[in-house]
Design an enzyme around this catalytic site. Structure first.
Site, PDB file in Angstrom:
ATOM      1  N   LYS A  22      -0.662   6.713  -6.463  1.00  0.00           N
ATOM      2  CA  LYS A  22      -1.651   6.688  -5.376  1.00  0.00           C
ATOM      3  C   LYS A  22      -1.041   7.196  -4.076  1.00  0.00           C
ATOM      4  CE  LYS A  22      -2.497   2.813  -2.952  1.00  0.00           C
ATOM      5  NZ  LYS A  22      -2.482   3.023  -1.491  1.00  0.00           N
ATOM      6  N   ASN A  23       0.157   6.721  -3.757  1.00  0.00           N
ATOM      7  CA  ASN A  23       0.733   7.054  -2.454  1.00  0.00           C
ATOM      8  C   ASN A  23       1.220   8.501  -2.348  1.00  0.00           C
ATOM      9  OD1 ASN A  23       0.140   4.526  -1.621  1.00  0.00           O
ATOM     10  ND2 ASN A  23       2.253   3.799  -1.441  1.00  0.00           N
ATOM     11  N   CYS A 126      -5.187  -4.657  10.257  1.00  0.00           N
ATOM     12  CA  CYS A 126      -4.893  -4.516   8.831  1.00  0.00           C
ATOM     13  C   CYS A 126      -4.348  -5.829   8.319  1.00  0.00           C
ATOM     14  CB  CYS A 126      -3.888  -3.403   8.609  1.00  0.00           C
ATOM     15  SG  CYS A 126      -3.461  -3.235   6.894  1.00  0.00           S
ATOM     16  N   ARG A 131       0.745  -2.692  12.073  1.00  0.00           N
ATOM     17  CA  ARG A 131       0.826  -1.296  11.627  1.00  0.00           C
ATOM     18  C   ARG A 131       0.396  -0.287  12.697  1.00  0.00           C
ATOM     19  NH1 ARG A 131      -1.182  -1.202   5.399  1.00  0.00           N
ATOM     20  NH2 ARG A 131       0.354   0.392   5.126  1.00  0.00           N
ATOM     21  N   ASP A 316       6.083  -2.859  -1.401  1.00  0.00           N
ATOM     22  CA  ASP A 316       4.900  -2.860  -2.275  1.00  0.00           C
ATOM     23  C   ASP A 316       5.139  -3.583  -3.596  1.00  0.00           C
ATOM     24  OD1 ASP A 316       3.430  -1.540  -0.405  1.00  0.00           O
ATOM     25  OD2 ASP A 316       3.488   0.413  -1.371  1.00  0.00           O
ATOM     26  N   ARG A 408      -8.472  -0.353  -5.668  1.00  0.00           N
ATOM     27  CA  ARG A 408      -7.974   0.664  -4.744  1.00  0.00           C
ATOM     28  C   ARG A 408      -6.706   1.323  -5.292  1.00  0.00           C
ATOM     29  NH1 ARG A 408      -6.181  -1.523   0.382  1.00  0.00           N
ATOM     30  NH2 ARG A 408      -5.405   0.587   0.379  1.00  0.00           N
TER      31      ARG A 408
HETATM   32  C1  UD1 Z   1       3.108   3.475   3.320  1.00  0.00           C
HETATM   33  C2  UD1 Z   1       2.476   3.165   1.993  1.00  0.00           C
HETATM   34  C3  UD1 Z   1       2.452   1.658   1.759  1.00  0.00           C
HETATM   35  C4  UD1 Z   1       3.871   1.084   1.894  1.00  0.00           C
HETATM   36  C5  UD1 Z   1       4.521   1.528   3.192  1.00  0.00           C
HETATM   37  C6  UD1 Z   1       5.982   1.132   3.280  1.00  0.00           C
HETATM   38  C7  UD1 Z   1       0.894   4.902   1.521  1.00  0.00           C
HETATM   39  C8  UD1 Z   1      -0.527   5.317   1.400  1.00  0.00           C
HETATM   40  N1  UD1 Z   1       1.122   3.680   1.971  1.00  0.00           N
HETATM   41  O1  UD1 Z   1       2.332   2.881   4.341  1.00  0.00           O
HETATM   42  O2  UD1 Z   1       1.953   1.423   0.444  1.00  0.00           O
HETATM   43  O3  UD1 Z   1       3.788  -0.323   1.886  1.00  0.00           O
HETATM   44  O4  UD1 Z   1       4.443   2.958   3.333  1.00  0.00           O
HETATM   45  O5  UD1 Z   1       6.674   1.623   2.201  1.00  0.00           O
HETATM   46  O6  UD1 Z   1       1.798   5.646   1.190  1.00  0.00           O
HETATM   47  N2  UD1 Z   1       5.339   1.744  12.046  1.00  0.00           N
HETATM   48  C9  UD1 Z   1       5.425   1.786  13.418  1.00  0.00           C
HETATM   49  N3  UD1 Z   1       4.864   2.858  14.071  1.00  0.00           N
HETATM   50  C10 UD1 Z   1       4.243   3.879  13.409  1.00  0.00           C
HETATM   51  C11 UD1 Z   1       4.173   3.817  11.994  1.00  0.00           C
HETATM   52  C12 UD1 Z   1       4.734   2.737  11.335  1.00  0.00           C
HETATM   53  O7  UD1 Z   1       5.982   0.894  14.050  1.00  0.00           O
HETATM   54  O8  UD1 Z   1       3.755   4.811  14.055  1.00  0.00           O
HETATM   55  C13 UD1 Z   1       5.946   0.590  11.321  1.00  0.00           C
HETATM   56  C14 UD1 Z   1       4.953  -0.221  10.503  1.00  0.00           C
HETATM   57  O9  UD1 Z   1       4.300  -1.172  11.291  1.00  0.00           O
HETATM   58  C15 UD1 Z   1       5.875  -0.852   9.478  1.00  0.00           C
HETATM   59  C16 UD1 Z   1       6.921   0.226   9.229  1.00  0.00           C
HETATM   60  O10 UD1 Z   1       6.841   1.113  10.357  1.00  0.00           O
HETATM   61  O11 UD1 Z   1       6.499  -1.980  10.032  1.00  0.00           O
HETATM   62  C17 UD1 Z   1       6.739   1.026   7.963  1.00  0.00           C
HETATM   63  O12 UD1 Z   1       5.403   1.469   7.877  1.00  0.00           O
HETATM   64  P1  UD1 Z   1       5.029   2.861   7.200  1.00  0.00           P
HETATM   65  O13 UD1 Z   1       6.174   3.318   6.382  1.00  0.00           O
HETATM   66  O14 UD1 Z   1       4.511   3.787   8.250  1.00  0.00           O
HETATM   67  O15 UD1 Z   1       3.825   2.442   6.261  1.00  0.00           O
HETATM   68  P2  UD1 Z   1       2.566   3.294   5.868  1.00  0.00           P
HETATM   69  O16 UD1 Z   1       2.885   4.748   5.924  1.00  0.00           O
HETATM   70  O17 UD1 Z   1       1.372   2.812   6.593  1.00  0.00           O
END
Ligand code: UD1
Length: 429
Positions: A22-23, A126, A131, A316, A408
């Protein structure tokens, strides 16, 4: 709303085919916005999130078919998807769509890179923490875009196109790395992305972008060098197997006992999960076709695990591991470092008799002799499957409510587990 009913106690034996990730599928679909040619994706999983993203991309003007058919009311049936974004008709992604699936925020990068502007709703609250998207915005600004927040929308503009630059992330983010990469491939000149996430799904997208004509070096490492191109072209790409799905079924077999061959699982991508299962006393053996998991009679040993970015133990998989450790012979410690507040499954596992105590970002899981079936509520995707895993070992009947969370991210979960002997069925609302 559908529910899933499980009668616990059956061992699992047989084979489970692992689906496309999915990811990876979601950002790969989004990458179709980068070209007016057709992107063909194979091994696309049949998931609710995929269907939702088809509708979202359709609103932007992407023409999509799966095995030759356009999206009907019954979801997708095949696994080969053709996406053609000949003309982008709308560069706005509204709140109604982005709030339903956070990854749809990722359309911002490609839309900005191709059209010079995009207006995408902030994802909003969320279930697994705040996030934020500050690092996505940082990447767009580094590439020369003007970014403003206006009435809950991120409005990004680069009328003369994006310019390559250095993007250095302060922490590892999967989403921000996708955003930076998918913008940089159409920027003028070179972009260097430092502290990039190394998740295999990012490499999968990067490899697809290379097939589309992008120039990317350092794939799989934490520093990516991108030489921007004026345009990308058509390509065909196969979505890599879902390492989280593979890890989840491995935990299910570890919990229920038995012997299952996970066909198509890429053992090189689930090293941290195999390592934890080995420490827990579960037998794992890589095969030519995937990964074999078995536990016959031996008890589960407790483990100490901390979630980390890839190649560490994935956040995850945290809920699934916690479900497994509720039955270990001793106390496990599970620490969550990626998302705050990702412990909603704890109170639901407690309804089944688990003994888990939270202390900040750590959970002490005291193994219990038995779990007992109960009514439980799915709160998010991975939490919901942890309840299924617990239900497989609980005495009596467990009913998991709100299974739309499961749909999902897990393709035909009850069928895959049922074929291995689990007593599991979906009850339609
Ligand atoms: C993706 C995955 C999700 C997985 C996560 C971490 C998909 C569709 N989703 O989510 O399944 O759990 O990676 O492996 O691939 N953060 C910030 N600022 C930002 C962006 C992120 O502070 O602009 C923080 C988030 O709050 C979190 C950390 O960075 O604490 C990691 O998040 P991130 O890797 O961005 O997760 P997603 O991409 O949303």
């Amino acid at each position: 709303m559908d529910r899933i009913r499980i009668r616990g106690g059956n061992r699992l034996n047989g084979e489970i085919q692992i689906s496309g990730a999915k990811n990876a599928a979601l950002p790969l679909m989004i990458a179709s916005l980068l070209t007016d040619d057709t992107l063909t994706l194979r091994n696309v999983p049949r998931l609710a999130d995929v269907t939702l993203l088809m509708r979202i991309l359709g609103n932007h003007g992407v023409d999509i078919s799966v095995d030759g058919k356009r999206l009907g009311t019954s979801g997708i049936q095949g696994d080969t998807m053709h996406l053609t974004a000949r003309t982008i008709v709308d560069t706005t992604a509204p709140y109604e769509t982005v709030s339903r699936m956070r990854a749809s925020f990722w359309v911002l990068g490609p839309l900005l890179a191709r059209c010079g502007e995009a207006r995408v709703s902030l994802p909003g609250g969320c279930a697994i923490g705040t996030r934020p998207v500050d690092m996505h915005i940082q990447a767009f600004e580094n590439l020369g875009a003007n970014v403003e927040i206006d009435q809950g929308y991120v409005v990004a503009k680069a009328p003369k196109g994006l310019r390559g630059n250095k993007i250095s992330f302060s922490k590892v983010s999967v989403g921000a790395t996708h955003a930076a990469l998918m913008s940089a491939v159409l920027a003028r000149g070179e972009t260097v992305i430092e502290n990039a996430a190394r998740e295999p799904e990012i490499s999968d997208v990067a490899e697809c972008l290379v097939k589309m004509g992008a120039h990317i070096e350092g794939i799989g490492s934490s520093t990516l060098h991108v030489q921007g191109r004026e345009r990308l072209h058509s390509a065909t790409h196969e979505v890599l197997p879902d390492r989280i799905e593979a890890g989840t079924y491995a935990m299910a077999v570890a919990m229920a006992g038995g012997d299952v061959h996970l066909l198509g699982a890429r053992t090189d991508l689930v090293g941290s999960v195999i390592d934890v299962l080995d420490r827990a006393g579960v037998s794992t053996s890589p095969t030519n076709q995937g990964l074999r998991i078995s536990r016959n009679g031996a008890g589960l040993k407790p483990v100490e695990v901390t979630t980390e970015p890839y190649p560490g133990f994935p956040t995850d998989m945290q809920a699934q591991l916690m479900a497994l450790m509720t039955r270990a012979e001793g106390t496990s410690t599970i620490t969550e470092t990626i998302f705050e507040n990702r412990f909603m499954h704890v109170q639901e596992l407690a309804r089944l008799g688990a003994d888990i105590r939270l202390n900040g970002d750590s959970a002490a899981v005291y193994g219990v002799k038995r779990l007992r079936g109960a009514e439980v509520m799915a709160t998010d995707l991975r939490a919901s499957v942890s309840l299924v895993i617990a239900g497989l070992a609980a005495e009596g009947e467990t009913t998991v409510h709100r299974v739309y969370h499961l749909d999902r991210g897990f393709e035909r979960l009850e069928k895959k587990l049922g074929a291995c002997g689990a007593d599991i069925e979906r009850l339609a609302s």
